[in-house]
Design a protein around this motif. Structure first.
Motif, PDB file in Angstrom:
ATOM      1  N   TRP A  59     -34.750 -25.353  -0.489  1.00 19.30           N
ATOM      2  CA  TRP A  59     -33.817 -25.007  -1.563  1.00 19.30           C
ATOM      3  C   TRP A  59     -34.218 -23.642  -2.093  1.00 19.30           C
ATOM      4  N   TRP A 102     -40.057 -20.565  -4.820  1.00 20.58           N
ATOM      5  CA  TRP A 102     -39.397 -21.519  -3.940  1.00 20.58           C
ATOM      6  C   TRP A 102     -39.913 -21.406  -2.497  1.00 20.58           C
ATOM      7  N   PRO A 129     -36.317 -28.153 -15.171  1.00 17.49           N
ATOM      8  CA  PRO A 129     -35.097 -27.361 -14.945  1.00 17.49           C
ATOM      9  C   PRO A 129     -34.479 -27.609 -13.561  1.00 17.49           C
ATOM     10  N   ARG A 130     -33.189 -27.607 -13.520  1.00 17.92           N
ATOM     11  CA  ARG A 130     -32.400 -27.721 -12.290  1.00 17.92           C
ATOM     12  C   ARG A 130     -32.552 -29.054 -11.564  1.00 17.92           C
ATOM     13  N   THR A 131     -33.129 -30.052 -12.226  1.00 11.02           N
ATOM     14  CA  THR A 131     -33.278 -31.373 -11.593  1.00 11.02           C
ATOM     15  C   THR A 131     -31.943 -31.880 -11.073  1.00 11.02           C
ATOM     16  N   GLU A 133     -29.410 -30.376 -10.048  1.00  8.98           N
ATOM     17  CA  GLU A 133     -28.815 -29.555  -8.986  1.00  8.98           C
ATOM     18  C   GLU A 133     -29.493 -29.753  -7.632  1.00  8.98           C
ATOM     19  N   ARG A 134     -30.533 -30.535  -7.586  1.00 11.56           N
ATOM     20  CA  ARG A 134     -31.364 -30.604  -6.388  1.00 11.56           C
ATOM     21  C   ARG A 134     -31.314 -31.997  -5.766  1.00 11.56           C
TER      22      ARG A 134
END
Length: 187
Positions: A59, A102, A129-131, A133-134
């Motif tokens: 990702w 990343w 953060p962004r949990t 979205e992944r």
């Protein structure tokens, strides 16, 4: 709501925490099992459940090998900042090196959700953060609690949205939960 530095007396009630594990360098499965054993050995901490192990596409930075990812549900009396310090110590012991954002890593241990605590402090944001979205985080979390609420929606709702966007092809089952983690789970 408590703060990330709240002290809890020994024997006091524990908080439920969800941890993300991942890596793509070396023997990742072994590194994750070692990390799991070390997390289980933390004071006033009990591993309650582990997700299946998933192989996922990178990702962010796509120019690297696939990752192995999983999540844990645990109970701990450690305050969030204390837990973060312990996870960083475990990562360092497993030769975690930051090469690029990343980028490739032997192990990555993240506090995804710490029950009852939200906010941003030096080096820690809860939930992570962004949990949402992944897929490499949401799919393993779905194994543990599809009704867990993150950013106002359930994990199940987030997973459905990621699959609708076509991200289901980015993840595949590698091993059932007990195949990689069973000996570390305290039942």
């Amino acid at each position: 709501m408590s703060t990330p530095n709240s002290e809890q007396a020994p024997g006091s009630s524990s908080s439920r925490v969800w941890i993300g594990l991942g890596g793509n360098v070396g023997d990742v499965r072994s590194a994750m099992q070692t990390a799991l054993a070390q997390i289980a050995a933390l004071p006033e901490t009990r591993i309650e459940a582990a997700s299946a192990l998933y192989r996922t596409k990178p990702w962010g930075d796509r120019d690297q090998d696939d990752f192995l990812n999983a999540c844990l549900r645990m109970a701990t009396a450690l305050a969030p900042i204390e837990l973060l310090a312990e996870l960083k110590r475990i990562e360092t012991g497993l030769q975690r090196r930051t090469t690029r954002r990343w980028g490739p890593r032997t192990i990555d241990l993240d506090i995804l959700v710490y029950e009852g605590i939200e906010g941003t402090w030096d080096g820690l944001t809860l939930p992570h953060p962004r949990t949402a979205e992944r897929i490499f985080v949401i799919r393993p979390l779905f194994d543990l609690n599809p009704q867990l609420v993150i950013e106002g929606k359930t994990v199940e709702t987030h997973l459905d949205a990621l699959i609708a966007r076509g991200e289901g092809s980015e993840i595949e089952l590698q091993d059932a939960a007990d195949a990689w983690s069973g000996q570390y789970l305290q039942r």
